[in-house]
Write a protein that holds these residues in place. Structure first.
Motif, PDB file in Angstrom:
ATOM      1  N   ASP A  76     -18.531  17.699   8.853  1.00 29.65           N
ATOM      2  CA  ASP A  76     -18.160  18.275  10.150  1.00 29.65           C
ATOM      3  C   ASP A  76     -17.421  17.217  10.969  1.00 29.65           C
ATOM      4  OD1 ASP A  76     -17.859  19.764  12.440  1.00 29.65           O
ATOM      5  OD2 ASP A  76     -19.936  19.491  13.122  1.00 29.65           O
ATOM      6  N   ASP A  79     -22.642  13.692  22.328  1.00 27.62           N
ATOM      7  CA  ASP A  79     -22.511  15.023  21.745  1.00 27.62           C
ATOM      8  C   ASP A  79     -23.763  15.852  22.067  1.00 27.62           C
ATOM      9  OD1 ASP A  79     -20.912  16.635  19.797  1.00 27.62           O
ATOM     10  OD2 ASP A  79     -22.757  16.560  18.622  1.00 27.62           O
ATOM     11  N   ASP A  91     -12.431  20.972  19.468  1.00 27.97           N
ATOM     12  CA  ASP A  91     -13.103  22.239  19.177  1.00 27.97           C
ATOM     13  C   ASP A  91     -12.319  23.456  19.679  1.00 27.97           C
ATOM     14  OD1 ASP A  91     -15.344  20.913  18.096  1.00 27.97           O
ATOM     15  OD2 ASP A  91     -16.293  20.743  20.059  1.00 27.97           O
ATOM     16  N   GLU A 145     -21.468  15.785  26.729  1.00 26.20           N
ATOM     17  CA  GLU A 145     -21.084  17.174  26.497  1.00 26.20           C
ATOM     18  C   GLU A 145     -22.314  18.030  26.772  1.00 26.20           C
ATOM     19  OE1 GLU A 145     -19.622  20.070  22.837  1.00 26.20           O
ATOM     20  OE2 GLU A 145     -21.073  18.478  22.487  1.00 26.20           O
TER      21      GLU A 145
HETATM   22  C1  BGC Z   1     -18.765  18.767  18.787  1.00 27.54           C
HETATM   23  C2  BGC Z   1     -18.373  19.579  17.597  1.00 27.54           C
HETATM   24  C3  BGC Z   1     -19.458  19.438  16.552  1.00 27.54           C
HETATM   25  C4  BGC Z   1     -20.825  19.812  17.135  1.00 27.54           C
HETATM   26  C5  BGC Z   1     -21.935  19.392  16.245  1.00 27.54           C
HETATM   27  C6  BGC Z   1     -19.992  19.455  19.244  1.00 27.54           C
HETATM   28  O1  BGC Z   1     -20.099  20.139  20.302  1.00 27.54           O
HETATM   29  O2  BGC Z   1     -17.801  18.693  19.793  1.00 27.54           O
HETATM   30  O3  BGC Z   1     -17.136  19.198  17.083  1.00 27.54           O
HETATM   31  O4  BGC Z   1     -19.162  20.260  15.467  1.00 27.54           O
HETATM   32  O5  BGC Z   1     -21.049  19.225  18.377  1.00 27.54           O
HETATM   33  O6  BGC Z   1     -22.109  18.023  16.325  1.00 27.54           O
END
Ligand code: BGC
Length: 543
Positions: free
Chosen positions: A68, A208, A330, A267
């Motif tokens: 990922d 994250d 994303d 985030e």
């Molecule tokens: C990141 C994604 C990722 C996910 C899992 C997020 O929100 O921006 O790209 O796939 O977290 O880690």
């Protein structure tokens, strides 16, 4: 000037680099750290011919099987060998610092890769010492997961593991098992990881899914509700934004504060912007910046963006500071998403003017400054597990992760080998080299805006006030610091618009055109008779 006292994460412009896709130095088709080092002049060489950004945020660079995009870490204290070595990383850090640029690392603290040795051990037996490092539970009945929590991507958030006949929890994909933050050893280890990189000198973290660290201890089910996609059929009361996750953010802040001048941006994955605001804590004691999707998900409507900004301005605590972006790894690229149904190039310029003149820290995503479009990646070349899983639904993220378009040569100058994702077809036309030499290009527009932001304290540090009484389709606001007054007018329509006599400030005065998408810099403007041409962004300063 007040701006002098601002920390870098408030006054700077952040540039997000998707490491696998930015620049490949060794011809293996995968972007790498040395590739970034080679391109630093493009980002900031101290002169006005570079972009002039102040910080880079690197998508995850830790060791990872890359199922990922690196958001599946298998060793938090190592650099992914596909990107280079620890020495390369240190060199990049050093090279950025010599240019007075900061480096923000992506930290994935919520989950690891299922290939991380901790998880391999954890799943090996119920009495393994690492068993409790992840969230394991019995099913609630034969064949039934422990509760009804859903994974963000699809289906139950619980995966059955036949070896030990229990389920493990994964908020994202099944190969991304959630760490058990309730285990003090896990907490200590992850804080240790953050300390490891802070000791190395990184300037901050992009955290994250920071509001996902903890889940309800009693595993209570979420109430049901109506939503567009299955994940939204639940109100995520018990599986995200738990108070303990905010506590963890506070603990990370205490650690970060032991180092000078570092910052954390988180985030906050939520549909309730109040969650994101909560992560700014009770007064400089949690995240420095938090972001959520609202602004980046708005449609091309002046009112939509004005509302998004207005909400945040009204709800931020006094120590809070906004952070805006239109793109990330994303999201479908804004050039296409916002440009659809209109003049995409002109809209991209209006959008850039908004991003770079609002109050708050702007984040630019690589390629946005040259208007890379949302790319169509054929199924057999897809890398994103979400794209492959849901094909032909266009939900995959590869379209915004294609190679950076440096020039019109083969593979857009990204690699001498075979690129990991196909280069977008627009590369002959839309690339850095070509736009560099064109004064009217999007790239030069971004450069001018960043320069302007750097020169004007009102833009970096000033207050924000939306101007009332503007006609439909126009977003206009005032930025003020000390004596400096700047008015920004964004015409989201393809029509010419005449603004009514605006009472911008009690005293009138002569206003001067600082910059406009349609030229005419330096001209005087009568604020009682502002005329915006179709798709125009106009920035004025009171003379
Ligand atoms: C990141 C994604 C990722 C996910 C899992 C997020 O929100 O921006 O790209 O796939 O977290 O880690």
């Amino acid at each position: 000037m007040p701006v002098l006292g601002l920390p870098w994460w408030k006054k700077g412009v952040i540039y997000q680099i998707a490491v696998p896709s930015f620049a490949d130095s060794d011809g293996d088709g995968m972007g790498d750290l040395r590739g970034i080092i080679d391109r630093l002049d493009y980002l900031n060489d101290g002169t006005s011919s570079s972009l002039g950004v102040d910080a880079v945020w690197l998508t995850p660079v830790n060791a990872s099987p890359m199922r990922d995009f690196g958001y599946d870490v298998s060793d938090y204290r190592e650099i992914n060998p596909r990107f280079g070595s620890m020495r390369d990383f240190e060199e990049l850090l050093d090279a950025c610092h010599r240019r007075d640029m900061k480096v923000i690392m992506d930290m994935v603290l919520n989950h690891t890769s299922s290939e991380h040795p901790w998880f391999v051990e954890s799943r090996s037996s119920r009495d393994n010492p690492r068993r409790d490092w992840y969230v394991w539970r019995d099913g609630r009945a034969q064949g039934k997961p422990p509760n009804r929590w859903l994974a963000v991507v699809e289906g139950s958030a619980w995966e059955y593991d036949a070896t030990t006949r229990q389920y493990y929890y994964h908020a994202f994909l099944p190969f991304q098992p959630d760490l058990n933050w309730r285990n003090p050893q896990v907490r200590e280890e992850m804080l240790g990881v953050a300390g490891f990189w802070l000791d190395k000198g990184v300037d901050g973290f992009r955290l994250d899914l920071i509001n996902f660290l903890y889940e309800d201890e009693l595993l209570r089910d979420n109430p049901r509700r109506f939503g567009l996609r299955p994940y939204d059929w639940q109100r995520h009361l018990y599986d995200r934004s738990r108070p303990e996750s905010l506590e963890a953010a506070r603990e990370l802040r205490r650690l970060t504060d032991r180092y000078p001048d570092r910052a954390m941006m988180g985030e906050v994955y939520t549909d309730d912007p109040r969650d994101a605001v909560a992560y700014l804590g009770g007064g400089d004691d949690a995240l420095h910046l938090s972001f959520y999707l609202d602004f980046a998900e708005r449609k091309w409507k002046a009112e939509a963006f004005r509302d998004s900004v207005g909400w945040l301005e009204a709800h931020l605590p006094p120590w809070g500071w906004p952070c805006y972006y239109l793109n990330n790894h994303d999201l479908p690229r804004s050039y296409t998403r916002l440009g659809r149904g209109g003049d995409a190039e002109a809209r991209a310029k209006v959008a850039a003017a908004m991003l770079l003149t609002l109050r708050g820290t702007p984040i630019i995503y690589y390629g946005e400054e040259i208007g890379m479009p949302a790319s169509r990646v054929p199924r057999k070349r897809m890398d994103d597990p979400i794209g492959r899983k849901f094909w032909p639904l266009p939900v995959g993220r590869d379209g915004s992760r294609t190679p950076m378009q440096w020039n019109g040569e083969k593979n857009a100058g990204f690699t001498s080998g075979e690129p990991r994702l196909p280069v977008d077809l627009s590369c002959g036309d839309r690339n850095v080299e070509r736009q560099d030499g064109d004064p009217g290009s999007l790239l030069n527009w971004y450069r001018s805006l960043i320069r302007l932001r750097g020169e004007k304290p009102a833009l970096r540090a000033g207050s924000y006030r939306a101007l009332a009484g503007t006609p439909k389709g126009v977003f206009a606001y005032l930025r003020e610091a000390g004596e400096e007054r700047i008015a920004v007018f964004l015409n989201f329509t393809a029509r010419e618009v005449t603004l009514p006599g605006l009472e911008v400030v009690p005293e009138r005065g002569v206003w001067r055109r600082l910059i406009s998408t349609l030229g005419g810099d330096g001209d005087g403007v009568d604020l009682q008779r502002v005329r915006l041409r179709p798709d125009e962004a106009l920035v004025l300063e009171r003379a």
